[in-house]
Write a protein that holds these residues in place. Structure first.
Motif, PDB file in Angstrom:
ATOM      1  N   THR A 125       0.837  -1.202   0.000  1.00 36.67           N
ATOM      2  CA  THR A 125       0.000   0.000   0.000  1.00 36.67           C
ATOM      3  C   THR A 125       0.874   1.254   0.000  1.00 36.67           C
ATOM      4  O   THR A 125       0.626   2.203  -0.770  1.00 36.67           O
ATOM      5  CB  THR A 125      -0.932  -0.019   1.231  1.00 36.67           C
ATOM      6  N   ALA A 126       1.897   1.260   0.846  1.00 40.20           N
ATOM      7  CA  ALA A 126       2.803   2.418   0.934  1.00 40.20           C
ATOM      8  C   ALA A 126       3.485   2.672  -0.418  1.00 40.20           C
ATOM      9  O   ALA A 126       3.629   3.829  -0.850  1.00 40.20           O
ATOM     10  CB  ALA A 126       3.855   2.180   2.014  1.00 40.20           C
ATOM     11  N   VAL A 127       3.884   1.605  -1.077  1.00 38.20           N
ATOM     12  CA  VAL A 127       4.533   1.738  -2.388  1.00 38.20           C
ATOM     13  C   VAL A 127       3.538   2.291  -3.413  1.00 38.20           C
ATOM     14  O   VAL A 127       3.867   3.180  -4.208  1.00 38.20           O
ATOM     15  CB  VAL A 127       5.106   0.371  -2.841  1.00 38.20           C
ATOM     16  N   MET A 128       2.304   1.792  -3.374  1.00 39.18           N
ATOM     17  CA  MET A 128       1.318   2.242  -4.365  1.00 39.18           C
ATOM     18  C   MET A 128       0.897   3.692  -4.145  1.00 39.18           C
ATOM     19  O   MET A 128       0.537   4.393  -5.094  1.00 39.18           O
ATOM     20  CB  MET A 128       0.108   1.305  -4.386  1.00 39.18           C
ATOM     21  N   GLN A 129       0.959   4.160  -2.874  1.00 42.85           N
ATOM     22  CA  GLN A 129       0.713   5.597  -2.624  1.00 42.85           C
ATOM     23  C   GLN A 129       1.673   6.448  -3.431  1.00 42.85           C
ATOM     24  O   GLN A 129       1.291   7.475  -3.997  1.00 42.85           O
ATOM     25  CB  GLN A 129       0.921   5.923  -1.135  1.00 42.85           C
ATOM     26  N   ARG A 130       2.936   6.024  -3.444  1.00 36.04           N
ATOM     27  CA  ARG A 130       3.960   6.793  -4.185  1.00 36.04           C
ATOM     28  C   ARG A 130       3.865   6.516  -5.680  1.00 36.04           C
ATOM     29  O   ARG A 130       3.980   7.427  -6.500  1.00 36.04           O
ATOM     30  CB  ARG A 130       5.365   6.436  -3.700  1.00 36.04           C
ATOM     31  N   ALA A 131       3.703   5.253  -6.041  1.00 34.48           N
ATOM     32  CA  ALA A 131       3.719   4.859  -7.458  1.00 34.48           C
ATOM     33  C   ALA A 131       2.565   5.513  -8.219  1.00 34.48           C
ATOM     34  O   ALA A 131       2.728   5.943  -9.368  1.00 34.48           O
ATOM     35  CB  ALA A 131       3.628   3.336  -7.572  1.00 34.48           C
ATOM     36  N   GLU A 132       1.404   5.606  -7.561  1.00 36.37           N
ATOM     37  CA  GLU A 132       0.207   6.165  -8.196  1.00 36.37           C
ATOM     38  C   GLU A 132       0.499   7.526  -8.817  1.00 36.37           C
ATOM     39  O   GLU A 132       0.022   7.845  -9.904  1.00 36.37           O
ATOM     40  CB  GLU A 132      -0.885   6.296  -7.122  1.00 36.37           C
ATOM     41  N   LYS A 133       1.290   8.318  -8.093  1.00 38.01           N
ATOM     42  CA  LYS A 133       1.552   9.690  -8.520  1.00 38.01           C
ATOM     43  C   LYS A 133       2.371   9.767  -9.787  1.00 38.01           C
ATOM     44  O   LYS A 133       2.374  10.793 -10.477  1.00 38.01           O
ATOM     45  CB  LYS A 133       2.263  10.460  -7.401  1.00 38.01           C
ATOM     46  N   MET A 134       3.093   8.717 -10.096  1.00 37.66           N
ATOM     47  CA  MET A 134       3.900   8.751 -11.325  1.00 37.66           C
ATOM     48  C   MET A 134       3.507   7.654 -12.312  1.00 37.66           C
ATOM     49  O   MET A 134       4.229   7.345 -13.248  1.00 37.66           O
ATOM     50  CB  MET A 134       5.403   8.729 -11.011  1.00 37.66           C
ATOM     51  N   MET A 135       2.311   7.079 -12.096  1.00 38.03           N
ATOM     52  CA  MET A 135       1.894   5.990 -12.972  1.00 38.03           C
ATOM     53  C   MET A 135       1.063   6.483 -14.143  1.00 38.03           C
ATOM     54  O   MET A 135       0.170   7.314 -13.991  1.00 38.03           O
ATOM     55  CB  MET A 135       1.105   4.948 -12.192  1.00 38.03           C
ATOM     56  N   ASN A 136       1.361   5.947 -15.310  1.00 39.11           N
ATOM     57  CA  ASN A 136       0.586   6.253 -16.510  1.00 39.11           C
ATOM     58  C   ASN A 136      -0.775   5.579 -16.432  1.00 39.11           C
ATOM     59  O   ASN A 136      -0.942   4.552 -15.777  1.00 39.11           O
ATOM     60  CB  ASN A 136       1.326   5.739 -17.746  1.00 39.11           C
ATOM     61  N   LYS A 137      -1.759   6.164 -17.150  1.00 38.97           N
ATOM     62  CA  LYS A 137      -3.043   5.479 -17.334  1.00 38.97           C
ATOM     63  C   LYS A 137      -2.730   4.137 -18.013  1.00 38.97           C
ATOM     64  O   LYS A 137      -1.847   4.069 -18.867  1.00 38.97           O
ATOM     65  CB  LYS A 137      -3.944   6.326 -18.233  1.00 38.97           C
TER      66      LYS A 137
END
Ligand code: NAD
Length: 264
Positions: A125-137
């Motif tokens: 979850t912690a990783v996805m909080q950060r990853a979401e912000k730089m993830m492409n559609k």
């Protein structure tokens, strides 16, 4: 090899050595044209991960201990120095004190319960909080789970409780991130002899049991997990999210396996 991952880049977390499930996944992704970045847990592992990453054409190898929020922030800062955005994340991390991967679940200590949940559940979850912000559609993320989340397996104990929570967290993140076109799934792998697995009591017996009792009458390889990860991280699976996908030679569907001997 294919071009399924051409133009896609992503992060692989949890590579320890060439027996790691993360390695089977990394190979399959690189073979399909993906650009990879790797994180490793501590200095001791860097010397193992560097050459493996290099052999797949990656020179982005960054430290990250997921039990430390600042270290996770540092990882994403490091990735941003190379890339503006990413397409996928592979979370292949789990940990529990091996003295509690034997004996009774009910005897689990509070400290190990919290640590196991933190490293094996919250970290994704912690990783996805950060990853979401730089993830492409069209982004896609996977984590690794085990059947011990759904059914009692010998010695899996607190790790089974953690994997159940991990699978639930996958479903909640599928909903949250689905609004941005990001998919979140898990692979429930059958038992594989890795560093992490060697901490589980009677692991060789568990391997034999799965081999004898699965419909395919075998254990799965890290390359077979890699093939399924490629599907979940590529655009072949754009209709799939929140799923627990079993790569276990079919073990989880068996109530009682047919006896192979002809006259029984
Ligand atoms: P592995 O030992 O190769 O990988 C486990 C990884 O977790 C290691 O790279 C280790 O460095 C990392 N890790 C542990 N604590 C960490 C921390 N605090 N910060 C950062 N990284 C940390 O073993 P594996 O079997 O490839 O495990 C990968 C995942 O697959 C785990 O989640 C495991 O539970 C899961 N899994 C394994 C099996 C199996 O039988 N091997 C089956 C199903 C699921």
């Amino acid at each position: 090899s294919s071009n399924l991952m051409q133009g896609k880049r992503g992060l692989i977390m949890g590579l320890a050595n060439d027996k790691s499930i993360a390695w089977g996944i990394a190979k399959a992704l690189a073979d399909a044209g993906a650009e990879l970045a790797f994180s490793y847990q501590g200095d001791a592992l860097k010397k193992r991960v560097d050459p493996l990453a290099a052999s797949l054409g990656s020179d982005i190898v960054l430290p990250c201990d997921v039990s430390d929020d600042a270290s996770i922030d540092g990882l994403f800062d490091g990735i941003k120095e190379h890339w503006d955005n990413i397409d996928f994340v592979v979370h292949a991390i789990g940990f529990s004190d091996k003295s509690e991967l034997r004996g009774r679940y009910v005897d689990t200590s509070a400290d190990n319960f919290r640590m196991t949940m933190d490293i094996s559940v919250y970290s994704f979850t912690a990783v996805m909080q950060r990853a979401e912000k730089m993830m492409n559609k069209g982004g896609s993320a996977i984590t690794l789970t085990y059947y011990g989340a759904e059914r009692i397996m010998p010695h899996y104990n607190v790790m089974g409780v953690a994997k159940a929570a991990l699978e639930a967290s996958v479903r909640y993140m599928a909903e949250d991130l689905g609004k941005d076109g990001i998919r979140v799934n898990s692979i429930s792998a059958g038992p594989i002899k890795t560093l992490a697995a060697s901490g589980i009591g009677d692991f060789r017996y568990i391997l034999k049991w799965n081999e004898y009792n699965s419909p395919l009458r075998k254990n799965v390889s890290i390359d077979e997990v890699g093939g399924s990860a490629l599907y979940l991280l590529s655009d072949l699976s754009t209709g799939v999210t929140g799923e627990t996908h079993h790569v276990d030679a079919g073990y989880h569907v068996v109530g009682m396996k047919a006896v192979d001997a002809p006259d029984m």
